[in-house]
Design a protein around this motif. Structure first.
Motif, PDB file in Angstrom:
ATOM      1  N   ARG A 390       0.818  -1.183  -0.052  1.00  0.00           N
ATOM      2  CA  ARG A 390       0.145   0.053   0.079  1.00  0.00           C
ATOM      3  C   ARG A 390       0.800   1.109   0.013  1.00  0.00           C
ATOM      4  O   ARG A 390       2.055   1.125   0.614  1.00  0.00           O
ATOM      5  CB  ARG A 390      -1.004   0.130   1.232  1.00  0.00           C
ATOM      6  CG  ARG A 390      -1.916  -1.051   1.039  1.00  0.00           C
ATOM      7  CD  ARG A 390      -2.787  -1.379   2.473  1.00  0.00           C
ATOM      8  NE  ARG A 390      -3.513  -2.558   2.508  1.00  0.00           N
ATOM      9  CZ  ARG A 390      -4.834  -2.632   2.101  1.00  0.00           C
ATOM     10  NH1 ARG A 390      -5.394  -1.767   1.390  1.00  0.00           N
ATOM     11  NH2 ARG A 390      -5.248  -3.659   2.062  1.00  0.00           N
ATOM     12  N   LYS A 391       0.397   2.497  -0.755  1.00  0.00           N
ATOM     13  CA  LYS A 391       1.225   3.580  -0.768  1.00  0.00           C
ATOM     14  C   LYS A 391       2.548   3.568  -1.420  1.00  0.00           C
ATOM     15  O   LYS A 391       3.604   4.106  -0.714  1.00  0.00           O
ATOM     16  CB  LYS A 391       1.187   4.214   0.765  1.00  0.00           C
ATOM     17  CG  LYS A 391      -0.183   4.575   1.064  1.00  0.00           C
ATOM     18  CD  LYS A 391      -0.240   5.282   2.632  1.00  0.00           C
ATOM     19  CE  LYS A 391      -1.764   5.574   3.023  1.00  0.00           C
ATOM     20  NZ  LYS A 391      -1.695   6.119   4.442  1.00  0.00           N
ATOM     21  N   GLY A 392       2.492   2.684  -2.262  1.00  0.00           N
ATOM     22  CA  GLY A 392       3.999   2.497  -3.081  1.00  0.00           C
ATOM     23  C   GLY A 392       5.032   1.550  -2.431  1.00  0.00           C
ATOM     24  O   GLY A 392       5.991   1.387  -2.988  1.00  0.00           O
ATOM     25  N   SER A 393       4.489   0.797  -1.146  1.00  0.00           N
ATOM     26  CA  SER A 393       5.534  -0.149  -0.701  1.00  0.00           C
ATOM     27  C   SER A 393       5.407  -1.611  -1.351  1.00  0.00           C
ATOM     28  O   SER A 393       4.305  -1.689  -2.358  1.00  0.00           O
ATOM     29  CB  SER A 393       5.323  -0.100   0.568  1.00  0.00           C
ATOM     30  OG  SER A 393       3.864  -0.755   1.032  1.00  0.00           O
ATOM     31  N   ALA A 394       6.104  -2.345  -0.863  1.00  0.00           N
ATOM     32  CA  ALA A 394       5.986  -3.793  -1.480  1.00  0.00           C
ATOM     33  C   ALA A 394       6.120  -4.730  -0.109  1.00  0.00           C
ATOM     34  O   ALA A 394       6.826  -4.543   0.741  1.00  0.00           O
ATOM     35  CB  ALA A 394       6.900  -4.081  -2.561  1.00  0.00           C
ATOM     36  N   THR A 395       5.617  -6.244  -0.560  1.00  0.00           N
ATOM     37  CA  THR A 395       5.792  -7.268   0.495  1.00  0.00           C
ATOM     38  C   THR A 395       6.830  -8.168  -0.066  1.00  0.00           C
ATOM     39  O   THR A 395       6.233  -8.547  -1.203  1.00  0.00           O
ATOM     40  CB  THR A 395       4.555  -7.538   0.889  1.00  0.00           C
ATOM     41  OG1 THR A 395       3.729  -6.376   1.401  1.00  0.00           O
ATOM     42  CG2 THR A 395       4.646  -8.656   2.085  1.00  0.00           C
TER      43      THR A 395
END
Length: 743
Positions: A390-395
């Protein structure tokens, strides 16, 4: 008077097997055990009555339910989870089921109002859409032969991946080129004489160069039912692969877009050989994907069921103009998966090094310039899975020594944040809107628990797919680490028999498949996945993370650790890892050094064959679909075994002949004294010739060897009757040669 082979062939054929053995007579006791004792159940009774637990049976292994992907609702505490061949919509609070859908690969729309998934309700795989508020399901696509994806990128990117447009109206996915038109008729007018001329620039494999686009090749490359044996649960894929042997271009993946409002499906134009992993940007303007750009004159695995494209890059498709832009390929290596971070930035997993054995790294790609920077992960761990956050992050899911871990990655700050997974093995996972993590968990004592992980809170299990496991008498599963003679640490997992008595030495079976020492639940009906089922017989089961000369298959101790053992020079390293691991368990008083056996399947079969010729520690060896002749592989027709591709040699059979011999144990089998059991399916196209040749050499040298052929099977035993037969034969083989029951 009947020979021993004739005696055993009759009951074996009832299970779909052909059984051959050495000329030495086997005892009547063996026959009784195969036909009566093992059929009645597992024969190790120790401690099965403890705490009301019952002894494990083969039926328990077949009863284990599988679990898969998780898709978290973007705004509500609701999950769509794959379980036992279907999709369950559940409350994240307590696991209460809201809806059950017949399909797989769920993906929520950006607003959470709809769920896309694949289903075979119509008789063909089609894309379906479920509307949550109205509880209505519609079939979105109506492709003549259904949706079929070429499965060529492995686990990093699912071939069934879908991506919604930001407005929730359209869904991007991949399917083979023939999907819109259906299967073309077979051209039976091909001339009887077919001439193929070499060309200096043609570097394709023999299979591609000779048989590409040929219409009438049944029986030349693969029997008509070969793909059915491997992928019987996916008939569209079987049909596509059979067609693809004749016309590879027809089964190249293309990007398709379903308009959920009009119901129209269109292919996206592009210049690459094929595409994978479509990802729609948040502004709705661009579809990014992995583009296979391997030249037509080079050997590739693009058109098969396994493997990965030799060369790939990022394709950016402008939805408004219909134009495609390919980013420069050189900095990227091979791309395994990608997601959007911002409209102008992608996060990807790239693979460097030799094909099929490269180290999976995280990379950030600027789409405007094509500039790429590699990201160092915590402890240099490999990236096994990547999801958009979310909001440009990654998992990311990273490969640690015994279990995988889940981390959030913020590209702006280049920061990794760990998520609590309680030292359990993680399979499917996704973050909920409140930043809690939902994941399927397993360990040595359970499989398929749906867990919610919240910051600074204990694990919350909201569902158990396999509660019956709690009733079984399981053997204790331990993680172990030891040092080899070179002083390097090596990891492994050991399963003790139920009712294990400290101070008593047990016979041990080593599972030789080269992989990390994952501390996961090990109860499977597949004989190639030994674990609790074999431990219940009274054996110690050892799953060491042995490095192997013929490839780098995991990197849980880093890239350099694996690379040291690749190639002919790695044979000694492989032997050291193995012998030191066995010695460590002997030193602990667990294992009888005179009763050590090995079981190897596929790559593990290759490893087992090498160890049989390199060590004197083994009292018995069972090999299923194992390689023994690397030179034979290098000169084979099949795409997956072309010269120069095998990381064990770093060249080809002419320039590196000695290396090929070093990793070809068949040339040293005249000195083998270990009794061997060989198992292979008749549809296992590459491996059956290797197994027959190995049997022939051992038989000619007067060694004790038995070959079991499964006439209607391929690389694995997918039918219950043949899986049962294989398990019984392997168990009885080790029971005799490791003298089970002796103290």
């Amino acid at each position: 008077m009947k020979t021993a082979t004739q005696m055993y062939s009759m009951p074996a054929r009832r299970a779909g097997a052909r059984f051959s053995s050495t000329t030495s007579m086997q005892t009547v006791f063996t026959k009784i055990c195969l036909t009566v004792g093992l059929a009645a159940g597992l024969l190790h009774p120790a401690a099965a009555d403890e705490a009301g637990l019952r002894q494990i049976t083969l039926d328990d292994a077949f009863a284990i339910k599988g679990v898969g992907a998780i898709a978290a609702h973007p705004t509500r505490p609701v999950l769509a989870v794959e379980e036992s061949g279907g999709i369950r919509i559940v409350e994240a609070k307590d696991g209460r089921e809201l809806k059950r859908l017949d399909g797989h690969s769920p993906q929520w729309s950006p607003d959470g109002k709809k769920l896309a998934f694949f289903s075979r309700k119509s008789g063909h795989t089609q894309l379906h859409v479920w509307t949550m508020a109205a509880d209505t399901e519609v079939q979105g696509t109506t492709l003549p032969t259904g949706i079929t994806q070429s499965k060529t990128l492995g686990a990093a990117c699912s071939p069934h991946r879908t991506s919604w447009s930001s407005d929730g109206r359209s869904i991007a996915f991949v399917t083979v080129a023939m999907s819109l038109k259906g299967l073309p008729p077979v051209d039976a007018t091909l001339p009887g004489v077919y001439v193929v001329k070499s060309h200096p620039s043609d570097r394709r494999s023999s299979l591609e160069a000779i048989f590409k686009n040929r219409a009438a090749n049944a029986g030349v490359l693969r029997a008509p039912d070969d793909w059915t044996v491997w992928f019987g649960s996916d008939p569209e894929f079987v049909a596509a692969m059979n067609q693809g042997t004749r016309d590879p271009e027809s089964i190249a993946n293309r990007i398709a877009v379903l308009d959920t409002t009009s119901g129209e499906t269109k292919f996206v134009s592009g210049t690459a050989a094929q595409y994978f992993c479509p990802a729609w940007s948040a502004d709705g303007r661009t579809i990014a994907s992995i583009a296979d750009i391997t030249p037509a004159t080079e050997s590739n695995e693009s058109y098969g069921a396994l493997g990965s494209p030799k060369n790939s890059t990022v394709a950016l498709y402008d939805v408004r103009t219909g134009r495609e832009r390919l980013l420069p390929a050189d900095p990227l290596g091979r791309i395994r998966t990608l997601v959007w971070s911002d409209p102008g930035r992608l996060i990807a997993v790239t693979e460097t090094g030799k094909k099929l054995s490269g180290f999976p790294r995280l990379a950030v790609i600027e789409t405007a310039s094509g500039r790429t920077r590699s990201i160092e992960t915590p402890a240099g761990q490999p990236v096994l899975e990547l999801q958009a956050g979310r909001k440009g992050s990654a998992t990311v899911r990273l490969g640690d020594r015994f279990v995988d871990t889940v981390w959030s990655y913020e590209p702006r700050s280049n920061k990794f944040t760990p998520t609590q997974t309680f030292d359990w093995q993680v399979t499917g996972f996704d973050f909920l809107a409140d930043r809690s993590l939902a994941f399927w968990a397993e360990s040595g004592t359970f499989k398929g628990r749906l867990v919610i992980s919240e910051p600074n809170a204990p694990a919350r299990v909201i569902h158990d797919a396999n509660p019956q496991i709690a009733q079984l008498a399981l053997g204790e599963q331990r993680r172990i680490t030891w040092k080899n003679k070179s002083g390097e640490e090596v990891d492994g997992v050991v399963i003790l028999p139920p009712g294990y008595r400290s101070g008593e030495r047990y016979p041990m079976i080593v599972d030789a498949y080269p992989n990390q020492a994952r501390d996961r639940f090990r109860l499977s009906a597949l004989v190639e996945d030994t674990g609790q089922l074999m431990a219940a017989q009274g054996f110690v089961i050892f799953r060491p993370a042995i490095r192997t000369p013929h490839g780098r298959y995991w990197f849980t101790r880093g890239e350099a650790y694996q690379s040291e053992a690749v190639g002919a020079k790695g044979v000694k390293k492989m032997v050291d890892d193995f012998e030191s691991g066995v010695a460590a368990l002997v030193a602990q008083g667990i294992v009888d050094p005179a009763r050590v056996g090995i079981y190897g399947f596929s790559n593990g079969g290759w490893l087992a064959n090498m160890l049989v010729t390199e060590t004197k520690m083994l009292a018995a060896a069972a090999v299923q679909s194992g390689i023994s002749n690397a030179i034979g592989m290098a000169l084979d027709l099949t795409v997956s075994t072309t010269r120069g591709m095998d990381p064990a040699t770093g060249g080809n059979v002419f320039d590196n002949f000695d290396d090929y011999v070093a990793v070809s144990p068949i040339f040293r089998m005249r000195d083998v004294t270990t009794p061997m059991l060989l198992l292979v399916g008749d549809f296992d196209s590459t491996w059956i010739m290797q197994m027959v040749a190995q049997y022939s050499v051992l038989r000619a040298e007067g060694r004790e060897v038995t070959l079991v052929r499964y006439t209607d099977e391929g690389h694995t035993r997918v039918k219950r009757e043949t899986a049962t037969d294989a398990f019984q034969r392997v168990t009885e083989f080790f029971r005799q040669h490791l003298r089970l029951g002796e103290v």
